[in-house]
Design a protein around this motif. Sequence first.
Motif, PDB file in Angstrom:
ATOM      1  N   PRO A 193      -8.545   1.925  -4.711  1.00  0.00           N
ATOM      2  CA  PRO A 193      -8.740   1.497  -6.088  1.00  0.00           C
ATOM      3  C   PRO A 193      -7.417   1.019  -6.709  1.00  0.00           C
ATOM      4  CG  PRO A 193      -8.689   3.873  -5.978  1.00  0.00           C
ATOM      5  CD  PRO A 193      -8.553   3.385  -4.577  1.00  0.00           C
ATOM      6  N   GLY A 194      -7.517   0.189  -7.733  1.00  0.00           N
ATOM      7  CA  GLY A 194      -6.328  -0.213  -8.491  1.00  0.00           C
ATOM      8  C   GLY A 194      -5.620  -1.444  -7.951  1.00  0.00           C
ATOM      9  N   HIS A 195      -6.087  -2.013  -6.856  1.00  0.00           N
ATOM     10  CA  HIS A 195      -5.470  -3.244  -6.343  1.00  0.00           C
ATOM     11  C   HIS A 195      -6.247  -4.459  -6.865  1.00  0.00           C
ATOM     12  CE1 HIS A 195      -2.626  -1.623  -3.362  1.00  0.00           C
ATOM     13  NE2 HIS A 195      -3.521  -0.647  -3.201  1.00  0.00           N
ATOM     14  N   THR A 196      -5.592  -5.254  -7.722  1.00  0.00           N
ATOM     15  CA  THR A 196      -6.308  -6.404  -8.303  1.00  0.00           C
ATOM     16  C   THR A 196      -6.527  -7.520  -7.294  1.00  0.00           C
ATOM     17  OG1 THR A 196      -4.190  -7.160  -9.114  1.00  0.00           O
ATOM     18  CG2 THR A 196      -5.608  -6.038 -10.707  1.00  0.00           C
ATOM     19  N   GLU A 197      -5.584  -7.663  -6.336  1.00  0.00           N
ATOM     20  CA  GLU A 197      -5.657  -8.775  -5.371  1.00  0.00           C
ATOM     21  C   GLU A 197      -6.105  -8.290  -4.002  1.00  0.00           C
ATOM     22  OE1 GLU A 197      -5.054 -12.066  -5.839  1.00  0.00           O
ATOM     23  OE2 GLU A 197      -4.692 -11.765  -7.984  1.00  0.00           O
ATOM     24  N   LEU A 198      -6.863  -7.236  -3.939  1.00  0.00           N
ATOM     25  CA  LEU A 198      -7.267  -6.684  -2.633  1.00  0.00           C
ATOM     26  C   LEU A 198      -8.365  -7.535  -1.991  1.00  0.00           C
ATOM     27  CD1 LEU A 198      -7.162  -4.279  -0.564  1.00  0.00           C
ATOM     28  CD2 LEU A 198      -9.028  -3.270  -1.898  1.00  0.00           C
ATOM     29  N   SER A 199      -8.165  -7.849  -0.709  1.00  0.00           N
ATOM     30  CA  SER A 199      -9.255  -8.502   0.023  1.00  0.00           C
ATOM     31  C   SER A 199      -9.492  -7.728   1.326  1.00  0.00           C
ATOM     32  CB  SER A 199      -8.914  -9.962   0.315  1.00  0.00           C
ATOM     33  OG  SER A 199      -7.932 -10.030   1.314  1.00  0.00           O
ATOM     34  N   VAL A 200     -10.758  -7.526   1.622  1.00  0.00           N
ATOM     35  CA  VAL A 200     -11.120  -6.786   2.841  1.00  0.00           C
ATOM     36  C   VAL A 200     -12.106  -7.638   3.632  1.00  0.00           C
ATOM     37  CG1 VAL A 200     -12.148  -4.679   3.783  1.00  0.00           C
ATOM     38  CG2 VAL A 200     -10.844  -4.567   1.647  1.00  0.00           C
ATOM     39  N   ARG A 201     -11.861  -7.798   4.919  1.00  0.00           N
ATOM     40  CA  ARG A 201     -12.815  -8.551   5.725  1.00  0.00           C
ATOM     41  C   ARG A 201     -13.012  -7.868   7.079  1.00  0.00           C
ATOM     42  NH1 ARG A 201     -10.889 -12.597   9.383  1.00  0.00           N
ATOM     43  NH2 ARG A 201      -8.638 -12.420   9.631  1.00  0.00           N
ATOM     44  N   ASP A 216     -16.508   0.571   1.929  1.00  0.00           N
ATOM     45  CA  ASP A 216     -15.851   1.891   1.959  1.00  0.00           C
ATOM     46  C   ASP A 216     -14.343   1.730   1.824  1.00  0.00           C
ATOM     47  OD1 ASP A 216     -18.307   3.104   2.408  1.00  0.00           O
ATOM     48  OD2 ASP A 216     -18.109   2.950   4.603  1.00  0.00           O
ATOM     49  N   VAL A 217     -13.812   0.686   2.463  1.00  0.00           N
ATOM     50  CA  VAL A 217     -12.365   0.452   2.395  1.00  0.00           C
ATOM     51  C   VAL A 217     -11.982   0.038   0.971  1.00  0.00           C
ATOM     52  CG1 VAL A 217     -10.466  -1.000   3.255  1.00  0.00           C
ATOM     53  CG2 VAL A 217     -12.189  -0.124   4.841  1.00  0.00           C
ATOM     54  N   GLN A 218     -12.804  -0.842   0.374  1.00  0.00           N
ATOM     55  CA  GLN A 218     -12.571  -1.250  -1.027  1.00  0.00           C
ATOM     56  C   GLN A 218     -12.524  -0.016  -1.921  1.00  0.00           C
ATOM     57  OE1 GLN A 218     -12.281  -4.178  -2.635  1.00  0.00           O
ATOM     58  NE2 GLN A 218     -13.049  -5.818  -1.343  1.00  0.00           N
ATOM     59  N   ALA A 219     -13.474   0.865  -1.706  1.00  0.00           N
ATOM     60  CA  ALA A 219     -13.580   2.063  -2.548  1.00  0.00           C
ATOM     61  C   ALA A 219     -12.396   2.996  -2.338  1.00  0.00           C
ATOM     62  CB  ALA A 219     -14.890   2.794  -2.225  1.00  0.00           C
ATOM     63  N   ALA A 220     -11.845   2.976  -1.121  1.00  0.00           N
ATOM     64  CA  ALA A 220     -10.717   3.879  -0.827  1.00  0.00           C
ATOM     65  C   ALA A 220      -9.391   3.344  -1.352  1.00  0.00           C
ATOM     66  CB  ALA A 220     -10.624   4.084   0.676  1.00  0.00           C
ATOM     67  N   PHE A 231       0.863  -1.195   0.000  1.00  0.00           N
ATOM     68  CA  PHE A 231       0.000   0.000   0.000  1.00  0.00           C
ATOM     69  C   PHE A 231       0.890   1.232   0.000  1.00  0.00           C
ATOM     70  CE2 PHE A 231      -2.542  -3.262   2.160  1.00  0.00           C
ATOM     71  CZ  PHE A 231      -3.725  -3.198   1.434  1.00  0.00           C
ATOM     72  N   GLU A 232       0.378   2.281  -0.631  1.00  0.00           N
ATOM     73  CA  GLU A 232       1.146   3.521  -0.624  1.00  0.00           C
ATOM     74  C   GLU A 232       0.741   4.348   0.591  1.00  0.00           C
ATOM     75  OE1 GLU A 232       0.767   5.544  -4.341  1.00  0.00           O
ATOM     76  OE2 GLU A 232       1.157   3.696  -5.468  1.00  0.00           O
ATOM     77  N   LEU A 279      -7.356   5.989   4.302  1.00  0.00           N
ATOM     78  CA  LEU A 279      -8.093   5.104   5.222  1.00  0.00           C
ATOM     79  C   LEU A 279      -8.207   5.735   6.614  1.00  0.00           C
ATOM     80  CD1 LEU A 279      -6.587   1.590   4.333  1.00  0.00           C
ATOM     81  CD2 LEU A 279      -8.811   2.491   3.687  1.00  0.00           C
ATOM     82  N   ARG A 280      -7.109   6.385   7.027  1.00  0.00           N
ATOM     83  CA  ARG A 280      -7.101   6.990   8.370  1.00  0.00           C
ATOM     84  C   ARG A 280      -8.180   8.076   8.471  1.00  0.00           C
ATOM     85  NH1 ARG A 280      -2.737   6.073  11.578  1.00  0.00           N
ATOM     86  NH2 ARG A 280      -1.325   5.795   9.834  1.00  0.00           N
ATOM     87  N   ALA A 281      -8.508   8.662   7.325  1.00  0.00           N
ATOM     88  CA  ALA A 281      -9.491   9.763   7.340  1.00  0.00           C
ATOM     89  C   ALA A 281     -10.937   9.267   7.313  1.00  0.00           C
ATOM     90  CB  ALA A 281      -9.243  10.664   6.124  1.00  0.00           C
ATOM     91  N   LEU A 282     -11.121   7.972   7.123  1.00  0.00           N
ATOM     92  CA  LEU A 282     -12.496   7.430   7.097  1.00  0.00           C
ATOM     93  C   LEU A 282     -13.147   7.590   8.472  1.00  0.00           C
ATOM     94  CD1 LEU A 282     -11.943   4.105   5.058  1.00  0.00           C
ATOM     95  CD2 LEU A 282     -13.208   6.133   4.308  1.00  0.00           C
ATOM     96  N   PRO A 283     -14.473   7.777   8.535  1.00  0.00           N
ATOM     97  CA  PRO A 283     -15.125   8.002   9.822  1.00  0.00           C
ATOM     98  C   PRO A 283     -15.005   6.799  10.762  1.00  0.00           C
ATOM     99  CG  PRO A 283     -16.733   8.069   8.012  1.00  0.00           C
ATOM    100  CD  PRO A 283     -15.405   7.863   7.390  1.00  0.00           C
TER     101      PRO A 283
END
Lengths: 327, 269
Positions: A300-308, A294-298, A253-254, A261-265
Amino acid sequence: MTPIPAIETRGLTRTFESRKGFLFREVTRTEALRGVDLAVAPESIFGLLGPNGAGKTTFVKILSTLLLPTGGKASVLGHDVVDDSAWLRPRIGLVLGGERGLYNRINARDNLRYFADLYGIPTREREARIESVLERVGLTWAADRRVEEYSRGMKQKLHIARGILHRPQVLFLDEPTIGLDPKSARETRKLVRSLVSDGVTIFLTTHYMFEAEELCPEIAVMSKGRIVARDTVAGLRHLVGGDRTLEAEAYGFEDREVATLRALPGVSKIVSEEYGPKTRLTLRLRSLETTPDDVQAALPGHTELSVRERRTSLEDVYLDLVEEEAR
Amino acid sequence: MATADVPAISRSRATRASLRLAVLMFMADPQWLIPSMIAPVIFGVVAFELFRGAGPYFLTYAILGAGMMSMWGQTLYGSGWAIGQDREFGTLEPTVQSPTPYVYVVLGRVLWNVVSGLMGGGIVYLVVLASAGSPPAVPDPVGFVILFLFVMLTLASVGILFSAAWVYTRYSGFIQNVGEFAFYVGTGCMFPIVLLPFWTNPIGLFFPPTWALDALRYLSIPGYVGFSWGFWPDILGAVVTTLVYVAIAGTIFKRVELHVLAKGNLSDY
């Protein structure tokens, strides 16, 4: 009126000295406890969590009169552990557990008879009391077998039987399920719970999170000889940033993405760790506003991103607290 | 289940429990056959051959020498070793943590070692008897038995002090191994201390068994010339030194316990 705490310590310290060398002696000092303040309510189970070397066993040994503190005060049942040790010893039980601490060449019943005599259990009650504790820990069937033939779990049960034989008001259990198979560990936990309903105060040390979570309404976390947090499990979750945890995994991650992400509510904390070739971001959430989408949307551009999403576990809390202390 | 009232601790019961445990551990462990059964046979044979032809009372010398050698190890060395075993098993911590003062637990172990020492002495007697074909001539057999038990008592007083050292530190075994035979010779177990170089005599006088053994020889060997002025001064010396040892043990155990609680080395082995 506030009841007298079953256990209370103020500014408790303990330093160990070890020496090596003969002509030129080298003294090494280790601060095992560094000012521990703690109070435990009577007739409850209190859990002390901490990594190896945190000072848990030292703390328990001081409270059970087996070790003198270097400084500070400790009392059990309102009595000082140093000045009133003779008063305290028949009223407290200690289970250190492990392979040692039993007479292996004789049977369980004779082990218990010996300690029953040392605790002055009336002779007419002795055999019945031994039967009762053996039955309680589920060892009646093996009572006449030599202890050296016992499995680790059976030895642990015998340790507990010895610890409760004289009906203590406070029982110290140091890592009671360490090295036990899941079935034995579950039985031990069940036994511990049943002791509280008998009016015993239980002070339990462990580094198994689920055990502390399952047994202890209140928990303290010890690290490097200090209590770094003390609360209910829910309170501790709140302390480290929230009840909910989101985990995002990808191939790196950059910094700007982490900042987004830190700025998300509701995001209170983000921990980044390498996980094989991937990086895992762990987000602690204080509210329900931010979702995995919301995390997925924040990101973008990661093909192998998984969020749980998962509930913040006591293990998360523990690791956060211990790592914070280490920093 | 928890009780607010606690039962009174009976010290004699704790001592009996410790004695019973020592017996059970002895029965459970075949390695004890070597010091308690086989070693006295060897000591008896060696002493018989060593003293053969050394005057009309050589049998008494042989029995006392070999018997004491056997009992010395059993009573004194065994007492310390019993505590060392508690360290090894990890049972020293729960025992010290119990409400019984630890010295009463030690007393039980020492008592068992006295009994097992007596068994060794009995075996030596039988071996020497079998070798000689006739019993030794003892002028006062009843006095001999009483004094023999008294010698055991003086040995036990030294055993209690050795035990304190084992509680104090796990390194006591080293001191005990180094000192065992020096003490043994110095207290005149095999040979009367008057036969030793004069400079060693004052060292032997610090040990209660030295006096008691000399008294035993006065009683059982007519014409014996020991190190002191006679039988009764020996008895007095033995009683005084034994009482001093018991008093020191009583004082030292409390201090030793405080020391180990301060050091935190009860679980070391």
